[in-house]
Design an enzyme around this catalytic site. Structure first.
Site, PDB file in Angstrom:
ATOM      1  N   SER A 170       0.847  -1.192   0.000  1.00 53.21           N
ATOM      2  CA  SER A 170       0.000   0.000   0.000  1.00 53.21           C
ATOM      3  C   SER A 170       0.877   1.235   0.000  1.00 53.21           C
ATOM      4  CB  SER A 170      -0.899   0.008   1.247  1.00 53.21           C
ATOM      5  OG  SER A 170      -1.359   1.331   1.492  1.00 53.21           O
ATOM      6  N   ASP A 184      -6.308   1.371  -8.882  1.00 49.67           N
ATOM      7  CA  ASP A 184      -7.464   2.248  -9.091  1.00 49.67           C
ATOM      8  C   ASP A 184      -8.128   2.020 -10.452  1.00 49.67           C
ATOM      9  OD1 ASP A 184      -7.137   3.334  -6.580  1.00 49.67           O
ATOM     10  OD2 ASP A 184      -5.794   4.906  -7.298  1.00 49.67           O
TER      11      ASP A 184
HETATM   12  C1  S3P Z   1      -2.827   6.039  -3.310  1.00 52.05           C
HETATM   13  C2  S3P Z   1      -2.609   4.705  -3.050  1.00 52.05           C
HETATM   14  C3  S3P Z   1      -3.594   3.658  -3.311  1.00 52.05           C
HETATM   15  C4  S3P Z   1      -4.688   4.156  -4.251  1.00 52.05           C
HETATM   16  C5  S3P Z   1      -5.202   5.503  -3.870  1.00 52.05           C
HETATM   17  C6  S3P Z   1      -4.078   6.517  -3.908  1.00 52.05           C
HETATM   18  C7  S3P Z   1      -1.776   7.000  -2.986  1.00 52.05           C
HETATM   19  O1  S3P Z   1      -4.189   3.270  -2.080  1.00 52.05           O
HETATM   20  O2  S3P Z   1      -5.751   3.237  -4.293  1.00 52.05           O
HETATM   21  O3  S3P Z   1      -6.210   5.924  -4.754  1.00 52.05           O
HETATM   22  O4  S3P Z   1      -1.832   8.155  -3.465  1.00 52.05           O
HETATM   23  O5  S3P Z   1      -0.848   6.624  -2.253  1.00 52.05           O
HETATM   24  P1  S3P Z   1      -3.553   2.082  -1.169  1.00 52.05           P
HETATM   25  O6  S3P Z   1      -2.216   2.535  -0.725  1.00 52.05           O
HETATM   26  O7  S3P Z   1      -4.518   1.930  -0.007  1.00 52.05           O
HETATM   27  O8  S3P Z   1      -3.530   0.893  -2.040  1.00 52.05           O
END
Ligand code: S3P
Length: 438
Positions: A171, A323
């Site tokens: 993540s 996404d």
């Molecule tokens: C993001 C990370 C992702 C993504 C979100 C934006 C970011 O989430 O889905 O729209 O800007 O770091 P996760 O880290 O929970 O996967």
């Protein structure tokens, strides 16, 4: 859903043609806003995303004592410095922005003697924050979350110590939170992910003069006295571009050019999946590299309609296309054979439960799609009938529904189309520019 929820019908389109530059990158804009506020010197940001989510970030850093000047995406942020965030008068409203909710506590945890409460809309209150609270607590942070896991959450600033973190799930939000905390923790913090996720925070920290290294899936950051980021130029968002790419590939007669799109390797998983499906997308995509780069490369993308084949998306591809997975499902409806996404259980905790939203939404439009515990399986039938789809207040489901309508046989009514403004306020006018709205 907001009281202003707007429903809109999208009729089958005759082909999208022309050129446009998609809106600025949401992830990079959030980071520019936060790192600008943490910097000792003013930071100029070119092409900051003007959308609801990233406005929440600027409002938050103002509440913390930063000054933000300028407009139309050309802004200068005069920050407070790394350790001088001001205690705001009331709760910080993150709106619908999960990235802000997860990244900001990384900075605030080390503001000794001050407390900060973060809250947001109904969707934000359903999104788990224990994934950041637990590792931050291991560094010495004091965080109280509602029912242990949710916003509103309160961060009490403390002295932090560097720790080695092993993340269960890849993540970028959790990794970024911990890398921001690392800046003010005594020592060297490392974060190891099971597979790579977007690395905008790392690239920006490198540019800000931070001692940061990556080896495989392991990133380490040495604490700093200050950070100095000169300027940030935000490229067009590949996740927003993905809607137009999908429309171009699915609607017969389409041929379009999307200009200046960010093609950082950690964001182009969707384009690689689409190419494997035989989708026609030309562009100069960044190659995978072990070395951390300070750049955010861009490219024009040429897109044309063509036939598609189903594909299997493996778990390690998921964070690189997280996404865009709703769009993979939509593409799968039109492809020959089966399209299966695995290892994507994280979709259940996005702005909505995106596995349920995509599966029920597309099934309502005539798709042969099944949910699995960690993704979905679609059997392509060569097209989509159409009908009504509920965005559930989720911007990406609203825009997926709109694109489904353009490519469908009978058109699609999207309930809650206004959600698009969270990341892509010019979505409808861009579709008009490409000739998609009749
Ligand atoms: C993001 C990370 C992702 C993504 C979100 C934006 C970011 O989430 O889905 O729209 O800007 O770091 P996760 O880290 O929970 O996967």
């Amino acid at each position: 859903m907001s009281p202003l929820a707007m429903n809109m019908r999208f009729e089958p389109a005759a082909g999208l043609t022309g050129k446009l530059t998609p809106p600025a990158d949401k992830s990079i804009s959030h980071r520019a806003g936060l790192l600008g506020a943490m910097s000792s010197e003013p930071v100029r940001v070119e092409n900051y995303l003007e959308a609801a989510d990233t406005r929440s970030t600027l409002d938050a850093v103002r509440a913390l004592g930063a000054l933000v000047e300028g407009n139309d995406g050309q802004i200068v942020i005069r920050g407070t410095g790394l350790r001088e965030a001001r205690e705001p008068d009331g709760p910080i409203d993150v709106g619908n922005a999960g990235t802000l909710l997860r990244l900001l506590p990384g900075w605030l945890s080390a503001q000794q003697g001050r407390s900060f409460t973060l809250d947001g809309d109904d969707s934000i209150r359903r999104r788990p924050v224990d994934r950041i609270a637990l590792p931050l607590r291991a560094m010495g942070a004091v965080i109280e979350a509602t029912e242990g896991s949710f916003a509103p959450l309160t961060v009490h600033g403390e002295r932090l110590l560097a720790v080695d973190h092993d993340l269960d799930v890849a993540s970028a939000q959790v990794k970024s939170c911990l890398l921001l905390a690392a800046l003010t923790a005594d020592g060297t913090t490392t974060v190891t992910e099971p597979s790579r996720s977007r690395d905008h925070t790392e690239r920006m920290l490198l540019r800000a003069g931070v001692e940061i290294e990556r080896e495989g899936n392991r990133t380490s950051v040495v604490n700093a006295d200050e950070i100095q980021l000169d300027a940030v130029a935000v490229p067009a968002d590949p996740s927003s571009a993905a809607f137009m790419v999908t429309a171009g590939v699915l609607v017969p007669g389409s041929q379009l050019l999307l200009a200046d799109v960010g093609v950082n390797w950690t964001r182009t998983g969707f384009l690689r999946i689409l190419r494997r499906m035989r989708g026609i997308v030309l562009g100069d995509l960044e190659e995978e590299s072990a070395l951390l780069s300070p750049e955010e490369p861009t490219s024009d993308l040429d897109v044309a309609h063509g036939a598609l084949e189903g594909t299997i998306v493996a778990p390690e591809e998921v964070p690189l296309a997280i996404d865009e997975l709703p769009l993979v499902a939509l593409l799968g409806c039109f492809a020959e054979g089966e399209t299966v996404v695995t290892g994507a259980q994280e979709l259940r905790v996005k702005e909505s439960d995106r596995i349920a939203g995509v599966v029920e939404g597309l099934r309502g439009l005539g798709a042969e799609i099944e949910a699995t515990a960690d993704g979905f399986a679609v059997l392509g039938t060569g097209g989509l009938r159409g009908g009504t789809i509920d965005s559930l207040g989720d911007h990406r489901l609203a825009m997926m529904g709109a694109i489904a309508g353009l490519a469908s046989r009978e058109g699609v009514e999207v309930i809650g189309m206004d959600a698009a403004a969270i990341s892509y306020p010019g979505f409808l006018s861009d579709l008009r520019t490409l000739g998609a709205l009749g």
